[in-house]
Design a protein around this motif. Structure first.
Motif, PDB file in Angstrom:
ATOM      1  N   LYS A  69      -2.360  27.362  13.067  1.00 34.02           N
ATOM      2  CA  LYS A  69      -2.397  27.861  14.253  1.00 34.02           C
ATOM      3  C   LYS A  69      -1.571  28.882  14.794  1.00 34.02           C
ATOM      4  O   LYS A  69      -1.891  29.793  15.508  1.00 34.02           O
ATOM      5  CB  LYS A  69      -1.533  26.516  15.083  1.00 34.02           C
ATOM      6  CG  LYS A  69      -1.545  26.294  16.514  1.00 34.02           C
ATOM      7  CD  LYS A  69      -0.655  25.184  16.999  1.00 34.02           C
ATOM      8  CE  LYS A  69      -0.836  25.030  18.415  1.00 34.02           C
ATOM      9  NZ  LYS A  69      -0.340  23.800  18.788  1.00 34.02           N
ATOM     10  N   ASP A  70      -0.464  29.295  14.052  1.00 37.23           N
ATOM     11  CA  ASP A  70       0.304  30.182  14.443  1.00 37.23           C
ATOM     12  C   ASP A  70      -0.421  31.738  14.176  1.00 37.23           C
ATOM     13  O   ASP A  70      -0.570  32.660  15.057  1.00 37.23           O
ATOM     14  CB  ASP A  70       1.736  30.331  13.616  1.00 37.23           C
ATOM     15  CG  ASP A  70       2.638  29.471  14.204  1.00 37.23           C
ATOM     16  OD1 ASP A  70       2.348  28.856  15.224  1.00 37.23           O
ATOM     17  OD2 ASP A  70       3.871  29.124  13.576  1.00 37.23           O
ATOM     18  N   GLY A  71      -1.034  31.570  12.990  1.00 36.86           N
ATOM     19  CA  GLY A  71      -1.900  33.008  12.649  1.00 36.86           C
ATOM     20  C   GLY A  71      -3.097  33.184  13.608  1.00 36.86           C
ATOM     21  O   GLY A  71      -3.543  34.164  14.071  1.00 36.86           O
ATOM     22  N   VAL A  72      -3.887  32.054  13.927  1.00 39.83           N
ATOM     23  CA  VAL A  72      -4.893  31.853  14.751  1.00 39.83           C
ATOM     24  C   VAL A  72      -4.372  32.520  16.271  1.00 39.83           C
ATOM     25  O   VAL A  72      -5.029  33.640  16.756  1.00 39.83           O
ATOM     26  CB  VAL A  72      -5.722  30.554  14.893  1.00 39.83           C
ATOM     27  CG1 VAL A  72      -6.379  30.530  16.213  1.00 39.83           C
ATOM     28  CG2 VAL A  72      -6.361  30.244  13.508  1.00 39.83           C
ATOM     29  N   ASN A  73      -3.235  31.881  16.724  1.00 47.66           N
ATOM     30  CA  ASN A  73      -2.970  32.357  17.919  1.00 47.66           C
ATOM     31  C   ASN A  73      -2.631  33.993  17.908  1.00 47.66           C
ATOM     32  O   ASN A  73      -2.787  34.596  19.077  1.00 47.66           O
ATOM     33  CB  ASN A  73      -1.630  31.541  18.549  1.00 47.66           C
ATOM     34  CG  ASN A  73      -2.039  30.316  18.874  1.00 47.66           C
ATOM     35  OD1 ASN A  73      -3.176  29.905  19.042  1.00 47.66           O
ATOM     36  ND2 ASN A  73      -1.218  29.339  18.778  1.00 47.66           N
ATOM     37  N   ALA A  74      -1.901  34.505  16.876  1.00 45.53           N
ATOM     38  CA  ALA A  74      -1.750  35.994  16.718  1.00 45.53           C
ATOM     39  C   ALA A  74      -2.999  36.691  16.926  1.00 45.53           C
ATOM     40  O   ALA A  74      -3.069  37.788  17.639  1.00 45.53           O
ATOM     41  CB  ALA A  74      -1.075  36.247  15.563  1.00 45.53           C
ATOM     42  N   GLN A  75      -4.114  36.103  16.178  1.00 36.91           N
ATOM     43  CA  GLN A  75      -5.401  36.891  16.171  1.00 36.91           C
ATOM     44  C   GLN A  75      -5.870  36.898  17.723  1.00 36.91           C
ATOM     45  O   GLN A  75      -6.454  37.739  18.022  1.00 36.91           O
ATOM     46  CB  GLN A  75      -6.365  36.423  15.229  1.00 36.91           C
ATOM     47  CG  GLN A  75      -6.040  36.856  13.729  1.00 36.91           C
ATOM     48  CD  GLN A  75      -7.390  37.042  12.902  1.00 36.91           C
ATOM     49  OE1 GLN A  75      -8.469  36.664  13.319  1.00 36.91           O
ATOM     50  NE2 GLN A  75      -7.151  37.584  11.911  1.00 36.91           N
TER      51      GLN A  75
END
Ligand code: PCA
Length: 324
Positions: free
Chosen positions: A122-128
């Motif tokens: 989730k955190d990585g996806v949200n950053a992208q």
């Protein structure tokens, strides 16, 4: 008394003017048919947003790619042509590889594991997404993915040269590994693609086969449960950041509740869809051992491709998932 009435009247007029001034109408394009559970949940979300924001945000859902086609929705939201929309997340993995986290074969094959993998991603996806000028409000899994054919298939010797409808680059890789010829087609155009012979096989859940009545052309569904890909409801980042903290909290509450309800609905319907395919004359069985072994080999390559594209970030997601 008269003065009081006049004052009160003026105050009410000012208040209603204020709420008219801040009320926003949002068109929300969605890619899948109106009766699909994702779209029905989109309407539930819109109702909740209206309710929790006291009418300040009034969302109109446009299902079935009627306002923007599936392939156009992300760009429409990114550029602010519409403030909000819903799309199949891994369709964007060619542009932002991390968004293919839910398309890794045989890595997370239950709703619970899919949820754990999402927690890790989730955190990585949200950053992208933030880099793409987007904010995800909620995501919702499709049931497990399997293969539709117009004949019995026991291994890749039966799939050579078959025209295969793919829904993203990863599924095109899967098709090529089986000697098939991929063609990308939106679910909304799937019935037509099958009827005209543009495609004669595809990978999907029971849900899309049911929505598109694919028993009119196809005869076999092989359960594989390769992955549970997600749709996501995304909002334009600039528009999101322009909302007050209270409005954001109200919309997010609506989103959190709807995401949870949508996942539960997906799980509840998964087998029901198979029953409907069978009731309409299709054979619905587990993929045979030879075919499954081939799928697993190709699946390993797809995960390796994803790790090569996402590097340390992708590896960290899988490590976090496997450590739990
Ligand atoms: N249905 C969608 C995506 C995944 C699924 O189960 C489709 O086939 O387009």
């Amino acid at each position: 008394m008269k003065t009081l009435n006049i004052t009160l009247g003026a105050t009410l007029a000012a208040m209603s003017f204020a709420s008219i001034a801040t009320a926003e109408s949002w068109d929300m394009p969605m890619a899948y048919s109106a009766t699909n559970f994702h779209s029905e949940m989109g309407v539930v979300f819109a109702d909740r947003v209206r309710d929790y924001t006291g009418g300040d945000i009034d969302i109109t859902v446009h299902p079935g790619g009627s306002l923007f086609k599936g392939g156009e929705i992300k760009r429409a939201v990114q550029t602010g042509q519409v403030p909000i929309g819903e799309r199949f997340m891994s369709a964007h993995a060619n542009e932002a590889p991390l968004l293919g986290w839910d398309n890794l074969p045989f890595v997370a094959t239950t709703y619970a594991d899919n949820e754990r993998l999402w927690a890790a991603a989730k955190d990585g996806v949200n950053a992208q997404l933030s880099d793409l000028n987007l904010v995800a409000l909620y995501t919702c899994p499709w049931p497990g993915q399997g293969f539709y054919f117009n004949k019995e298939v026991t291994s890749s010797k039966d799939t050579q040269g078959v025209k295969f409808r793919s829904y993203n680059t990863a599924t095109a890789t899967f098709a090529e590994g089986l000697g098939m010829v991929p063609v990308q087609v939106e679910a909304a155009e799937l019935s037509q693609a099958l009827a005209t012979g543009v495609a004669e096989a595809f990978i999907s859940s029971g849900s899309t086969g049911y929505d598109r009545k694919v028993w009119e052309q196809l005869s076999h569904y092989y359960k594989v449960n390769a992955w549970l890909p997600r749709n996501y409801v995304i909002v334009n980042k600039g528009i999101w950041e322009g909302l007050s903290a209270d409005t954001q909290a109200a919309v997010q509450k609506a989103a959190d509740e709807t995401g949870a309800d949508c996942a539960a609905k997906s799980a509840e319907l998964a087998n029901w869809y198979f029953e409907q395919l069978e009731a309409n004359g299709m054979s619905v069985v587990d993929a045979g051992p030879e075919f499954l072994a081939e799928l697993q080999t190709i699946g390993k390559k797809m995960t390796a491709d994803w790790l090569a594209a996402t590097g340390a970030e992708g590896q960290a997601i899988l490590d976090a998932y496997n450590a739990n």
